[in-house]
Design an enzyme around this catalytic site. Sequence first.
Site, mmCIF file in Angstrom:
data_model
loop_
_atom_site.group_PDB
_atom_site.id
_atom_site.type_symbol
_atom_site.label_atom_id
_atom_site.label_comp_id
_atom_site.label_asym_id
_atom_site.label_seq_id
_atom_site.Cartn_x
_atom_site.Cartn_y
_atom_site.Cartn_z
ATOM 1 N N GLN A 219 0.725 -1.196 0.027
ATOM 2 C CA GLN A 219 -0.199 0.140 0.016
ATOM 3 C C GLN A 219 0.955 1.066 -0.169
ATOM 4 O O GLN A 219 0.281 2.281 -0.081
ATOM 5 C CB GLN A 219 -0.914 -0.023 1.277
ATOM 6 C CG GLN A 219 -1.926 -1.233 1.283
ATOM 7 C CD GLN A 219 -2.390 -1.158 2.956
ATOM 8 O OE1 GLN A 219 -3.406 -0.569 3.126
ATOM 9 N NE2 GLN A 219 -1.988 -2.188 3.461
ATOM 10 N N HIS B 161 -1.507 1.781 -3.948
ATOM 11 C CA HIS B 161 -1.898 3.003 -3.888
ATOM 12 C C HIS B 161 -0.992 4.089 -4.846
ATOM 13 O O HIS B 161 -1.026 5.283 -4.561
ATOM 14 C CB HIS B 161 -1.956 3.374 -2.351
ATOM 15 C CG HIS B 161 -2.911 2.868 -1.473
ATOM 16 N ND1 HIS B 161 -2.921 2.538 -0.457
ATOM 17 C CD2 HIS B 161 -3.986 1.841 -2.069
ATOM 18 C CE1 HIS B 161 -3.913 1.813 0.055
ATOM 19 N NE2 HIS B 161 -4.690 1.464 -0.883
ATOM 20 N N GLU C 15 1.624 -3.684 17.146
ATOM 21 C CA GLU C 15 0.331 -3.595 17.975
ATOM 22 C C GLU C 15 -0.561 -4.562 17.222
ATOM 23 O O GLU C 15 -0.632 -4.689 16.006
ATOM 24 C CB GLU C 15 -0.153 -2.071 17.636
ATOM 25 C CG GLU C 15 0.685 -1.144 18.161
ATOM 26 C CD GLU C 15 0.978 -1.017 19.424
ATOM 27 O OE1 GLU C 15 0.108 -1.781 20.298
ATOM 28 O OE2 GLU C 15 2.204 -0.460 20.171
HETATM 29 C C1 BJW Z 1 4.666 -1.249 12.512
HETATM 30 C C2 BJW Z 1 5.932 -0.476 12.801
HETATM 31 C C3 BJW Z 1 7.109 -1.252 12.669
HETATM 32 C C4 BJW Z 1 4.348 0.854 13.154
HETATM 33 N N1 BJW Z 1 6.984 -2.533 11.969
HETATM 34 N N2 BJW Z 1 4.512 -2.424 11.650
HETATM 35 C C5 BJW Z 1 -15.648 -0.475 1.933
HETATM 36 C C6 BJW Z 1 -15.906 -0.480 3.385
HETATM 37 C C7 BJW Z 1 -15.526 0.890 3.927
HETATM 38 C C8 BJW Z 1 -15.071 1.945 3.232
HETATM 39 C C9 BJW Z 1 -14.618 1.616 2.071
HETATM 40 C C10 BJW Z 1 -14.682 0.376 1.451
HETATM 41 N N3 BJW Z 1 -14.526 0.594 0.059
HETATM 42 C C11 BJW Z 1 -13.810 1.692 -0.007
HETATM 43 C C12 BJW Z 1 -13.880 2.275 1.079
HETATM 44 C C13 BJW Z 1 -13.440 3.933 1.289
HETATM 45 C C14 BJW Z 1 -12.199 4.100 1.467
HETATM 46 C C15 BJW Z 1 -11.702 3.600 2.909
HETATM 47 O O1 BJW Z 1 -11.252 2.355 2.821
HETATM 48 N N4 BJW Z 1 -11.890 4.052 3.982
HETATM 49 C C16 BJW Z 1 -11.489 3.356 5.185
HETATM 50 C C17 BJW Z 1 -10.778 4.523 6.068
HETATM 51 C C18 BJW Z 1 -12.980 3.115 5.969
HETATM 52 N N5 BJW Z 1 -11.138 3.384 0.658
HETATM 53 C C19 BJW Z 1 -11.255 3.929 -0.625
HETATM 54 O O2 BJW Z 1 -11.641 5.121 -0.818
HETATM 55 C C20 BJW Z 1 -10.318 3.305 -1.806
HETATM 56 N N6 BJW Z 1 -10.911 3.557 -3.010
HETATM 57 C C21 BJW Z 1 -11.801 2.662 -3.235
HETATM 58 O O3 BJW Z 1 -12.278 1.553 -2.886
HETATM 59 O O4 BJW Z 1 -12.512 2.879 -4.584
HETATM 60 C C22 BJW Z 1 -13.918 2.199 -4.894
HETATM 61 C C23 BJW Z 1 -14.743 3.082 -3.887
HETATM 62 C C24 BJW Z 1 -14.763 4.306 -4.188
HETATM 63 C C25 BJW Z 1 -15.784 5.007 -3.301
HETATM 64 C C26 BJW Z 1 -16.407 4.453 -2.379
HETATM 65 C C27 BJW Z 1 -16.758 3.023 -2.646
HETATM 66 C C28 BJW Z 1 -15.772 2.355 -3.384
HETATM 67 C C29 BJW Z 1 -8.947 3.947 -1.866
HETATM 68 C C30 BJW Z 1 -8.241 3.926 -0.825
HETATM 69 C C31 BJW Z 1 -6.715 4.858 -1.016
HETATM 70 C C32 BJW Z 1 -5.962 4.976 0.282
HETATM 71 N N7 BJW Z 1 -5.122 6.121 0.183
HETATM 72 C C33 BJW Z 1 -4.147 6.285 0.987
HETATM 73 C C34 BJW Z 1 -3.265 7.586 0.665
HETATM 74 C C35 BJW Z 1 -2.131 7.244 -0.516
HETATM 75 C C36 BJW Z 1 -1.456 8.520 -0.859
HETATM 76 C C37 BJW Z 1 -0.492 8.824 0.454
HETATM 77 O O5 BJW Z 1 -0.021 8.181 1.298
HETATM 78 O O6 BJW Z 1 -0.748 10.221 0.690
HETATM 79 O O7 BJW Z 1 -3.315 4.994 1.418
HETATM 80 S S1 BJW Z 1 -4.721 6.448 2.515
HETATM 81 C C38 BJW Z 1 -3.641 5.698 3.726
HETATM 82 O O8 BJW Z 1 -4.068 4.527 4.259
HETATM 83 C C39 BJW Z 1 -2.353 5.438 2.775
HETATM 84 C C40 BJW Z 1 -1.907 4.067 3.122
HETATM 85 O O9 BJW Z 1 -1.642 3.109 2.007
HETATM 86 C C41 BJW Z 1 -3.229 3.302 3.504
HETATM 87 C C42 BJW Z 1 -3.232 2.221 4.415
HETATM 88 O O10 BJW Z 1 -2.547 2.648 5.727
HETATM 89 P P1 BJW Z 1 -1.640 1.720 6.434
HETATM 90 O O11 BJW Z 1 -0.377 1.422 5.592
HETATM 91 O O12 BJW Z 1 -2.218 0.724 7.017
HETATM 92 O O13 BJW Z 1 -0.758 2.624 7.393
HETATM 93 P P2 BJW Z 1 -1.358 3.087 9.055
HETATM 94 O O14 BJW Z 1 -0.845 4.127 9.369
HETATM 95 O O15 BJW Z 1 -2.782 3.122 9.200
HETATM 96 O O16 BJW Z 1 -0.813 1.674 10.013
HETATM 97 C C43 BJW Z 1 0.411 1.666 10.293
HETATM 98 C C44 BJW Z 1 0.575 0.511 10.817
HETATM 99 O O17 BJW Z 1 2.221 -0.020 11.017
HETATM 100 C C45 BJW Z 1 0.001 0.124 12.472
HETATM 101 O O18 BJW Z 1 -0.693 -0.921 12.774
HETATM 102 C C46 BJW Z 1 1.283 0.208 13.137
HETATM 103 O O19 BJW Z 1 1.046 -0.483 14.409
HETATM 104 C C47 BJW Z 1 2.320 -0.472 12.243
HETATM 105 N N8 BJW Z 1 3.674 -0.432 12.542
HETATM 106 N N9 BJW Z 1 5.653 0.774 13.447
HETATM 107 C C48 BJW Z 1 5.733 -3.111 11.595
HETATM 108 N N10 BJW Z 1 8.200 -0.896 13.228
#
Ligand code: BJW
Length: 254
Positions: A109, A127, A227
């Site tokens: 991601q 992404h 976590e």
């Molecule tokens: C460690 C560590 C160490 C710490 N070692 N680990 C179905 C249900 C509900 C909602 C939706 C759904 N389908 C779509 C949605 C809407 C939405 C969504 O999911 N919203 C949720 C918030 C509920 N999704 C979308 O809009 C997606 N599009 C889509 O589905 O299109 C079709 C559609 C459109 C409209 C409506 C319905 C369908 C697109 C999602 C795009 C995400 N983009 C981002 C930004 C990218 C650009 C940027 O970086 O600026 O991507 S958001 C952000 O979150 C980024 C990341 O890739 C993504 C995931 O985050 P990640 O990687 O999990 O990071 P963190 O910070 O959350 O977690 C870090 C983890 O690391 C933690 O667990 C720590 O504990 C751990 N950690 N240190 C290992 N040393």
Amino acid sequence: MTKTQAELEIAQQKLKAAKRIAVLTGAGISKESGIPTFRDAQTGLWANYKAEDLATREGFLANPQNVWDWYDFRRNRVWDTEPNAGHLALATLEQACAAQRKHFTLITQNIDNLHKRAGSVTVLELHGNIFRYKCLDKNHPVSLDLLSDQAREERPPSCPLCNSMVRPDVVWFGEMLPEFTLQSAFEAAQNCDVMLVVGTSGVVQPAASLPGMAKRNGAFVIEVNPEPTELTMFAVDLYLQGPSGMILPALIDS
Ligand code: BJW
């Protein structure tokens, strides 16, 4: 033998026996390279903004310069970092799988390019990538190097083909993921024997659905994270608690 060692050994055996391995990574894997996780990314200058407001088309349209500057800030930060031991271990795993004719898919991601810089050859970037640009209206790919000095200094610059604003080629909330990449990720999740889930909070869809999809199709799902997450209870068979820069080398370089 401690509980942790025993769990590590189980994970090693599962990886050894697997013929098809899929890995899903999130922002946590880059944390030990000094890159804040997505939800930690609002530090300093950006502490007053919600990432969810910056990483959307609406946020960009409301304040293009602000969003452009946020990505510039993050891009510069990534530029100054190196892949860490976790990224390197996954590149090693890909090589080992190739040598043993096993199927291996790395799905990320992250937009930071660190997997490729670590030597991973095939990376499904769900992404997008912060080092690529496209225009807002028509998705024309844009190379900033080819713009005039004056055009490049605009924040954001304009597309030379259609004059709409240039934006980072990343996937914002509410936008579709790249179709072929997402389809390939679904296929990998459906067909793998083992899925490793590393450093993701498991809240952003559709990426967050991949571990559950793998498990429902019979895969053994291993999570690496300091976590517990949304996934730990329902989609994970074995939870290895700790930073990926420590756990992955121990798991893979054996
Ligand atoms: C460690 C560590 C160490 C710490 N070692 N680990 C179905 C249900 C509900 C909602 C939706 C759904 N389908 C779509 C949605 C809407 C939405 C969504 O999911 N919203 C949720 C918030 C509920 N999704 C979308 O809009 C997606 N599009 C889509 O589905 O299109 C079709 C559609 C459109 C409209 C409506 C319905 C369908 C697109 C999602 C795009 C995400 N983009 C981002 C930004 C990218 C650009 C940027 O970086 O600026 O991507 S958001 C952000 O979150 C980024 C990341 O890739 C993504 C995931 O985050 P990640 O990687 O999990 O990071 P963190 O910070 O959350 O977690 C870090 C983890 O690391 C933690 O667990 C720590 O504990 C751990 N950690 N240190 C290992 N040393």
